[in-house]
Design a protein around this motif. Sequence first.
Motif, short mmCIF file in Angstrom:
data_model
loop_
_atom_site.label_atom_id
_atom_site.label_comp_id
_atom_site.label_asym_id
_atom_site.label_seq_id
_atom_site.Cartn_x
_atom_site.Cartn_y
_atom_site.Cartn_z
N PRO A 5 42.99 53.85 46.59
CA PRO A 5 41.93 52.91 47.00
C PRO A 5 42.42 51.47 46.97
N VAL A 6 41.90 50.69 47.89
CA VAL A 6 42.25 49.26 47.99
C VAL A 6 41.46 48.48 46.93
N HIS A 7 42.14 47.58 46.25
CA HIS A 7 41.48 46.75 45.24
C HIS A 7 40.94 45.48 45.90
N ILE A 8 39.67 45.20 45.68
CA ILE A 8 39.00 44.07 46.33
C ILE A 8 38.53 43.07 45.28
N HIS A 9 38.83 41.80 45.52
CA HIS A 9 38.18 40.72 44.77
C HIS A 9 37.17 40.09 45.72
N ALA A 10 35.91 40.35 45.48
CA ALA A 10 34.85 39.96 46.40
C ALA A 10 34.60 38.46 46.36
N PRO A 11 34.16 37.88 47.47
CA PRO A 11 33.79 36.46 47.46
C PRO A 11 32.57 36.21 46.57
N GLN A 12 32.49 35.02 46.01
CA GLN A 12 31.40 34.66 45.12
C GLN A 12 30.21 34.06 45.87
N VAL A 13 30.45 33.67 47.11
CA VAL A 13 29.38 33.17 47.98
C VAL A 13 29.55 33.87 49.32
N ALA A 14 28.83 33.43 50.35
CA ALA A 14 28.89 34.09 51.65
C ALA A 14 30.34 34.18 52.16
N HIS A 15 30.71 35.37 52.60
CA HIS A 15 32.09 35.66 53.01
C HIS A 15 32.46 34.89 54.28
N THR A 16 33.61 34.16 54.23
CA THR A 16 34.08 33.42 55.40
C THR A 16 35.49 33.82 55.84
N HIS A 17 36.37 34.16 54.89
CA HIS A 17 37.77 34.44 55.19
C HIS A 17 38.26 35.60 54.33
N THR A 18 39.39 36.18 54.75
CA THR A 18 39.99 37.29 54.00
C THR A 18 41.50 37.09 53.92
N VAL A 19 42.06 37.47 52.77
CA VAL A 19 43.51 37.50 52.58
C VAL A 19 43.90 38.91 52.15
N ILE A 20 44.89 39.51 52.82
CA ILE A 20 45.45 40.80 52.44
C ILE A 20 46.86 40.56 51.92
N LEU A 21 47.14 40.96 50.68
CA LEU A 21 48.44 40.74 50.07
C LEU A 21 49.00 42.04 49.50
N LEU A 22 50.27 42.33 49.79
CA LEU A 22 50.93 43.55 49.35
C LEU A 22 51.82 43.26 48.14
N HIS A 23 51.75 44.13 47.14
CA HIS A 23 52.54 44.01 45.92
C HIS A 23 53.99 44.41 46.15
N GLY A 24 54.82 44.16 45.15
CA GLY A 24 56.22 44.56 45.20
C GLY A 24 56.43 45.97 44.67
N ARG A 25 57.67 46.45 44.78
CA ARG A 25 58.01 47.78 44.33
C ARG A 25 57.76 47.93 42.83
N GLY A 26 57.15 49.06 42.45
CA GLY A 26 56.89 49.35 41.05
C GLY A 26 55.59 48.77 40.53
N SER A 27 54.86 48.05 41.37
CA SER A 27 53.59 47.46 40.96
C SER A 27 52.44 48.20 41.65
N THR A 28 51.24 47.67 41.52
CA THR A 28 50.05 48.20 42.20
C THR A 28 49.19 47.03 42.65
N GLY A 29 48.19 47.33 43.47
CA GLY A 29 47.27 46.29 43.90
C GLY A 29 46.57 45.60 42.74
N PRO A 30 45.95 46.36 41.82
CA PRO A 30 45.28 45.70 40.68
C PRO A 30 46.23 44.90 39.80
N GLU A 31 47.46 45.39 39.58
CA GLU A 31 48.43 44.65 38.77
C GLU A 31 48.82 43.34 39.46
N PHE A 32 49.07 43.41 40.75
CA PHE A 32 49.44 42.21 41.50
C PHE A 32 48.29 41.21 41.49
#
Length: 279
Positions: A5-32
Amino acid sequence: MAFPPVHIHAPQVAHTHTVILLHGRGSTGPEFREEFFASLTSGGVNLPARFPSWRWVFPTSRERDDTRFQEPMSAWFDAYSLSDLHEHQDLQIEGLKESVSFMLDLIMAELQLLSGRPRRLFIGGISQGMATALWAFLCLPSRLREPVGGFLGFCGWLPYSQQIEDILASFMQAHARNMTEVGAKVTHLLLDLTGWPCGGENELQFHGVQTTPVLLSHGVDDAVVDVGLGQRARSILSRLGLSVEWKEYHGADNEGHWIPEPEGFDDIVRFLRVYSADK
């Protein structure tokens, strides 16, 4: 096997933009995500506090067998060597095909949440995550004709750099400087390597990639991914006609294989603010 599953940090106010970032080898989305947001900008503030209306997306790669270390680990693809990128280069293809396809699907899904406004979407990654995101970015013309808001890459490289440089060299010897055409050839190379049908060259619109701003940063003392690999990626993108902002840093954590605070994160803030303004 499906991706976690994809880890999401939700916006705190009305959503305007999105950033998708990929972790490095040996890590995970939540760790990154935890490490990335623990790093502060000037004034002791992290990125979500600077951008409260932004949605931050941290995917996790599949676990796959690592040929070099003879053990399974979280990785976007199997990278045998970072000192000689040509050594067992073919091992990368299966993972790149899976991970880039996953990334492109994720980009299109996130665009729906932004009502189809690609300039409000930023993509990127760190280390092997940058390498994967960069391939996905160069393959975007197969899915999207418009530019996204920007690309952010940290401490990474571009797989199959030599093949891309060969295309650049041969094209410059035979043709005028039509970088949209050579960019389409590069996209075709990457699509061919991953085994995807791509149709005729005229069907690819590389202009969207060329007009997307890029921020690349790397530690000159990076002990994991040599800064020369990042410089090579910057050179290739620049030769393809992209506007690339390049930052080199000294003394980052993790043996130089990270983004220093606050200066590196201040650069991210400035980049995001400049290229998200009024979009």
